[in-house]
Design an enzyme around this catalytic site. Structure first.
Site, PDB file in Angstrom:
ATOM      1  CG  ASN A 211      -0.274  -0.028   2.516  1.00 65.22           C
ATOM      2  OD1 ASN A 211       0.432   0.910   2.869  1.00 65.22           O
ATOM      3  ND2 ASN A 211      -0.426  -1.118   3.267  1.00 65.22           N
ATOM      4  CB  ALA A 275       2.187  -0.326  10.686  1.00 63.12           C
ATOM      5  CG  ASP A 279      -6.855  -4.851   6.166  1.00 60.61           C
ATOM      6  OD1 ASP A 279      -6.479  -4.792   7.355  1.00 60.61           O
ATOM      7  OD2 ASP A 279      -7.363  -3.888   5.570  1.00 60.61           O
ATOM      8  CG  ASP A 306      -6.354  -5.688  13.988  1.00 63.85           C
ATOM      9  OD1 ASP A 306      -5.566  -5.032  14.708  1.00 63.85           O
ATOM     10  OD2 ASP A 306      -7.237  -5.173  13.296  1.00 63.85           O
ATOM     11  CB  ILE A 307      -0.379  -5.850  14.725  1.00 68.75           C
ATOM     12  CG1 ILE A 307       0.055  -6.777  13.580  1.00 68.75           C
ATOM     13  CG2 ILE A 307       0.751  -5.670  15.738  1.00 68.75           C
ATOM     14  CD1 ILE A 307       1.110  -6.181  12.661  1.00 68.75           C
TER      15      ILE A 307
HETATM   16  N1  CTP Z   1      -3.870  -2.558  12.250  1.00 72.08           N
HETATM   17  C1  CTP Z   1      -3.088  -3.583  12.721  1.00 72.08           C
HETATM   18  N2  CTP Z   1      -3.099  -4.799  12.110  1.00 72.08           N
HETATM   19  C2  CTP Z   1      -3.855  -5.014  11.027  1.00 72.08           C
HETATM   20  C3  CTP Z   1      -4.680  -3.971  10.526  1.00 72.08           C
HETATM   21  C4  CTP Z   1      -4.658  -2.753  11.155  1.00 72.08           C
HETATM   22  O1  CTP Z   1      -2.376  -3.387  13.716  1.00 72.08           O
HETATM   23  N3  CTP Z   1      -3.844  -6.206  10.449  1.00 72.08           N
HETATM   24  C5  CTP Z   1      -3.900  -1.286  12.973  1.00 72.08           C
HETATM   25  C6  CTP Z   1      -3.248  -0.106  12.270  1.00 72.08           C
HETATM   26  O2  CTP Z   1      -1.899   0.004  12.608  1.00 72.08           O
HETATM   27  C7  CTP Z   1      -4.068   1.045  12.824  1.00 72.08           C
HETATM   28  C8  CTP Z   1      -5.436   0.463  13.064  1.00 72.08           C
HETATM   29  O3  CTP Z   1      -5.240  -0.942  13.131  1.00 72.08           O
HETATM   30  O4  CTP Z   1      -3.580   1.484  14.080  1.00 72.08           O
HETATM   31  C9  CTP Z   1      -6.508   0.773  12.062  1.00 72.08           C
HETATM   32  O5  CTP Z   1      -6.186   0.444  10.755  1.00 72.08           O
HETATM   33  P1  CTP Z   1      -7.250   0.669   9.587  1.00 72.08           P
HETATM   34  O6  CTP Z   1      -6.626   0.264   8.307  1.00 72.08           O
HETATM   35  O7  CTP Z   1      -7.855   2.013   9.680  1.00 72.08           O
HETATM   36  O8  CTP Z   1      -8.387  -0.300  10.009  1.00 72.08           O
HETATM   37  P2  CTP Z   1      -8.733  -1.760   9.602  1.00 72.08           P
HETATM   38  O9  CTP Z   1      -8.636  -2.603  10.807  1.00 72.08           O
HETATM   39  O10 CTP Z   1      -7.948  -2.231   8.427  1.00 72.08           O
HETATM   40  O11 CTP Z   1     -10.267  -1.587   9.263  1.00 72.08           O
HETATM   41  P3  CTP Z   1     -11.000  -1.203   7.884  1.00 72.08           P
HETATM   42  O12 CTP Z   1     -10.032  -1.500   6.767  1.00 72.08           O
HETATM   43  O13 CTP Z   1     -12.188  -2.079   7.897  1.00 72.08           O
HETATM   44  O14 CTP Z   1     -11.337   0.242   8.013  1.00 72.08           O
END
Ligand code: CTP
Length: 399
Positions: A211, A275, A279, A306-307
């Site tokens: 990304n 970060a 996904d 999801d970290i």
């Molecule tokens: N994050 C994470 N691990 C993942 C996805 C996201 O730690 N696999 C963390 C990012 O570092 C950030 C937060 O979650 O602090 C939100 O990321 P965001 O991309 O806005 O949310 P998503 O969980 O991907 O939700 P969506 O794409 O449905 O909006």
């Protein structure tokens, strides 16, 4: 700001660049703020400003040579380097940066830098190509790794007519960076874990899912927390950014690597997950996928861990967990829902519908259990400073 500099002794090394004349303005501001300035001019520096103007403004003798016997009798270079509370190199030219990074001691300036354990702040100014050159970036990374604070030059039109990063920062910004060196360290003794940048998920040995995250915001936050005294572990995805001063950096590629590095960094008092984690990951092929007349291979995607949620619900959960939310619509509502779902204390919500990735500014809202605050559009560096200060206030118990 002035009170922090008042009564301090600043050893100011002026390098040989077109921006050297701005060092004169810096001397004036430092003295106005109550600092004593001991000026050192490199030999090339004398081609841009005269020792006379520098000494007149500083009210001190200017030192230019390692071989000035009179000075060696009065105050040798070893004592000189230690008499100061802070050494400021302004402008720090590509050559001075290179020689300092290599540990050279071939003139008064580099000898002073090598002979001291006083904190050093470098203010680079040079042609944009010179600044962006891999050699300079390598030297800056080396200096930062050695604990030197190297400011990032400003973007804009250069004296040579080119455009880009390399301009000396404003004198006000330099004064703020100097004051920060003497500022309080409210996060001393705290460990902060910061994630930054994208992750790359391999499809085969040459292709990946990624990304547009540049890592700038996360790196700025890591640097801001370190400048308030925190011990910082920065888990960085693949980005081309120098490490901020005083930060321990762990480079990772995939989401699962990032998760493992975060786990390994615990325990921590603070986690700031900036970060843009991919996904999904693909089932990576061991060999390069070929266009060999076969039907297009389907991309099998698996959801990544999801970290942030893992850290938010961890048995060794840091006392303060901060997440980011990148949203294109319903910013506050989506961020508030994410805060609860992921077990975070705060969410820094930003609207990514208008090109935040790679930009230097960011319009964010801070979403907490008690509501949302609009921080307005700010430079990413300013967002980082505001967040770090807010974290410090949180730990001081007054918020
Ligand atoms: N994050 C994470 N691990 C993942 C996805 C996201 O730690 N696999 C963390 C990012 O570092 C950030 C937060 O979650 O602090 C939100 O990321 P965001 O991309 O806005 O949310 P998503 O969980 O991907 O939700 P969506 O794409 O449905 O909006």
């Amino acid at each position: 700001m002035r009170t922090l500099v008042h009564g301090k002794t600043i050893l100011l090394i002026v390098g040989g660049g077109i921006a050297a004349f701005k060092a004169l303005e810096l001397v004036r501001e430092l003295r106005r703020a109550g600092a004593r300035v001991l000026p050192v001019l490199t030999e090339n520096g004398t081609r841009f400003v005269t020792p006379l103007s520098l000494s007149a403004l500083a009210g001190e003798k200017v030192r230019t040579s390692l071989w000035d016997l009179e000075d060696e009798a009065a105050m040798g270079h070893i004592q000189l380097s230690r008499a100061a509370d802070l050494i400021v190199v302004c402008p720090a030219t590509a050559s001075l940066i290179q020689r300092a990074a290599a540990g050279a001691a071939d003139d008064l300036a580099t000898t002073l830098l090598l002979a001291t354990d006083t904190p050093v702040l470098m203010v680079p100014a040079m042609n944009v190509r010179m600044w962006l050159h891999a050699a300079t970036q390598r030297n800056v990374a080396t200096l930062r790794g050695d604990g030197v604070t190297v400011m990032t030059p400003d973007d804009g039109e250069m004296a040579c007519g080119e455009f880009g990063p390399g301009r000396l920062p404003d004198v006000a910004a330099i004064m703020a960076a100097i004051a920060a060196q003497f500022g309080p360290k409210p996060l001393l003794g705290r460990h902060a874990l910061v994630t930054a940048g994208p992750t790359h998920e391999p499809i085969d040995p040459v292709r990946f899912i990624g990304n547009h995250s540049s890592g700038k915001q996360g790196f700025a936050i890591a640097g801001a927390l370190a400048s308030l005294g925190a011990r910082v572990t920065l888990v960085a995805g693949p980005v081309h950014l120098p490490s901020p001063a005083g930060v321990t950096r762990v480079d990772v590629m995939t989401a699962r690597d990032m998760q493992a590095a975060c786990e390994a960094a615990l325990p921590a008092d603070i986690a700031v997950m900036v970060a843009a984690v991919a996904d999904w990951r693909a089932d990576a092929a061991a060999r390069k996928l070929k266009k060999d007349g076969q039907p297009l291979p389907p991309l099998q995607l698996t959801e990544n861990p999801d970290i942030l949620a893992g850290i938010g619900q961890h048995t060794r959960r840091p006392a303060l967990v901060v997440g980011f939310a990148a949203e294109t619509h319903d910013l506050i509502a989506n961020a508030a829902a994410k805060r609860v779902k992921k077990g975070a204390d705060w969410i820094v919500a930003n609207n990514v519908s208008d090109g935040v990735f790679g930009a230097d500014s960011n319009h964010v809202h801070l979403v907490t259990a008690t509501g949302a605050e609009d921080w307005g559009a700010q430079a990413k560096q300013a967002v980082a400073t505001t967040l770090a200060n807010r974290i410090a206030v949180h730990f001081s118990g007054s918020a």
